[in-house]
Enzyme design. Structure first.
Site, PDB file in Angstrom:
ATOM      1  N   ASN A   1       0.701  -1.240   0.092  1.00  7.10           N
ATOM      2  CA  ASN A   1      -0.025  -0.083  -0.150  1.00  7.10           C
ATOM      3  C   ASN A   1       0.921   1.278   0.081  1.00  7.10           C
ATOM      4  O   ASN A   1       1.898   1.417   0.372  1.00  7.10           O
ATOM      5  CB  ASN A   1      -0.938  -0.181   1.426  1.00  7.10           C
ATOM      6  CG  ASN A   1      -2.198  -0.860   1.230  1.00  7.10           C
ATOM      7  OD1 ASN A   1      -2.118  -1.812   0.451  1.00  7.10           O
ATOM      8  ND2 ASN A   1      -3.222  -0.320   1.722  1.00  7.10           N
TER       9      ASN A   1
HETATM   10  N1  CTP Z   1      -5.100  -2.765   9.470  1.00 10.96           N
HETATM   11  C1  CTP Z   1      -4.493  -3.521   9.982  1.00 10.96           C
HETATM   12  N2  CTP Z   1      -4.145  -4.668   9.484  1.00 10.96           N
HETATM   13  C2  CTP Z   1      -4.619  -4.940   8.081  1.00 10.96           C
HETATM   14  C3  CTP Z   1      -5.448  -3.918   7.411  1.00 10.96           C
HETATM   15  C4  CTP Z   1      -5.564  -2.618   8.067  1.00 10.96           C
HETATM   16  O1  CTP Z   1      -3.959  -3.458  11.248  1.00 10.96           O
HETATM   17  N3  CTP Z   1      -4.329  -5.947   7.541  1.00 10.96           N
HETATM   18  C5  CTP Z   1      -5.617  -1.225  10.084  1.00 10.96           C
HETATM   19  C6  CTP Z   1      -4.958   0.015   9.613  1.00 10.96           C
HETATM   20  O2  CTP Z   1      -3.549   0.174  10.172  1.00 10.96           O
HETATM   21  C7  CTP Z   1      -5.923   1.093   9.895  1.00 10.96           C
HETATM   22  C8  CTP Z   1      -7.226   0.362   9.891  1.00 10.96           C
HETATM   23  O3  CTP Z   1      -6.824  -1.296   9.930  1.00 10.96           O
HETATM   24  O4  CTP Z   1      -5.675   1.417  11.288  1.00 10.96           O
HETATM   25  C9  CTP Z   1      -7.826   0.587   8.688  1.00 10.96           C
HETATM   26  O5  CTP Z   1      -7.196   0.326   7.487  1.00 10.96           O
HETATM   27  P1  CTP Z   1      -7.959   0.402   6.204  1.00 10.96           P
HETATM   28  O6  CTP Z   1      -6.889  -0.162   4.676  1.00 10.96           O
HETATM   29  O7  CTP Z   1      -8.490   1.766   5.850  1.00 10.96           O
HETATM   30  O8  CTP Z   1      -9.133  -0.654   6.141  1.00 10.96           O
HETATM   31  P2  CTP Z   1      -9.481  -1.854   5.688  1.00 10.96           P
HETATM   32  O9  CTP Z   1      -9.870  -2.861   6.745  1.00 10.96           O
HETATM   33  O10 CTP Z   1      -7.947  -2.914   5.063  1.00 10.96           O
HETATM   34  O11 CTP Z   1     -10.356  -1.774   4.598  1.00 10.96           O
HETATM   35  P3  CTP Z   1     -10.093  -1.276   2.931  1.00 10.96           P
HETATM   36  O12 CTP Z   1      -8.493  -1.301   2.963  1.00 10.96           O
HETATM   37  O13 CTP Z   1     -11.035  -2.466   2.279  1.00 10.96           O
HETATM   38  O14 CTP Z   1     -10.661  -0.207   3.044  1.00 10.96           O
HETATM   39 CA    CA Z   2      -6.693  -1.813   3.792  1.00 16.77          CA
END
Ligand code: CTP
Ligand code: CA
Length: 229
Positions: free
Chosen positions: A34
């Site tokens: 990412n």
């Molecule tokens: N996060 C995490 N571990 C993962 C994915 C996300 O700890 N495998 C944490 C990130 O550090 C952040 C939060 O979850 O604090 C949200 O991350 P985000 O990428 O916005 O959400 P996702 O649940 O991964 O959903 P999506 O990417 O589909 O929006």
């Molecule tokens: Ca994510």
């Protein structure tokens, strides 16, 4: 002449912060990731240390110096970050600012580079990475008293962030708009919305990531006051 003493509202608290991206190797030269510079997460770790906390920063690959006064653990993959978080607990406060790669190549990378053979790219099968924030926030034993998540969204920011706080089980979500106009990723400034468990929203003016970090740490200290005299 001594420097003015800063308030140290997190004195004696243990704080864990994740920051940066994770890299999921495809082979020795290629990876999935990412986008993340780590600037916001590192600034939060530094601000928490300045507020008196004992801070462990678990960071994916970033091109930033270690923040002063912070114990830094460097990792590469999401699974390594998960293990490092487990090892760094217990902590009273955890802030998950890392942009964890959601998927990794299903097959373990070997030390041999994949070569183009003229027949086009091989399909890349993916496996889902552990959700570190959700795992820790849903823990019944040893859950930090205050768990803060981030949400990076390109559209319907508040709607998505509200759904995320419920799903992830955290106490507070810091949502930012990472659409192109926002120019947050890699930039020096951030404009965030704080979303509470009750769905409340507080939108902060655009400011330097260091300033956002100081404000967030002050808010965290209010939500998690130090015990003692
Ligand atoms: N996060 C995490 N571990 C993962 C994915 C996300 O700890 N495998 C944490 C990130 O550090 C952040 C939060 O979850 O604090 C949200 O991350 P985000 O990428 O916005 O959400 P996702 O649940 O991964 O959903 P999506 O990417 O589909 O929006
Ligand atoms: Ca994510």
């Amino acid at each position: 002449r001594s420097a003015p003493t800063r308030p140290r509202p997190l004195e004696g608290r243990r704080v864990l912060v994740t920051s940066g991206p994770t890299h999921e190797p495809i082979d020795p030269v290629r990876y999935l990731a990412n986008r993340s510079s780590g600037r916001q997460g590192h600034a939060i770790a530094e601000a928490a240390a300045q507020a008196g906390a004992a801070v462990t920063l678990i960071s994916g690959p970033v091109a930033l110096p270690d923040p002063p006064g912070v114990a830094v653990v460097r990792v590469e993959t999401a699974r390594e970050m998960m293990a490092a978080v487990e090892a760094a607990l217990p902590a009273e406060i955890a802030v998950f600012a890392a942009a964890v790669a959601d998927w990794r190549p299903e097959t373990e990378a070997t030390d041999k580079k994949i070569k183009k053979d003229g027949s086009g790219p091989a399909p890349l099968a993916l496996a889902e990475n552990p959700d570190i924030l959700s795992t820790i926030a849903h823990r019944s034993e040893g859950r930090p008293g205050l768990v803060v998540g981030f949400a990076a969204e390109t559209d319907s920011v508040l709607e998505h962030a509200r759904a995320k706080i419920a799903r992830k089980g955290c106490d507070l979500i810091v949502a930012n708009d990472v659409s192109a106009e926002g120019a947050v990723m890699g930039g020096a400034e951030n404009a965030v919305h704080l979303i509470g468990r009750d769905g409340s929203v507080e939108s902060w003016p655009r400011a330097a990531k260091e300033e956002v970090a100081r404000r967030l740490v002050a808010r965290i200290a209010e939500l998690h006051p130090a015990v003692g005299p």
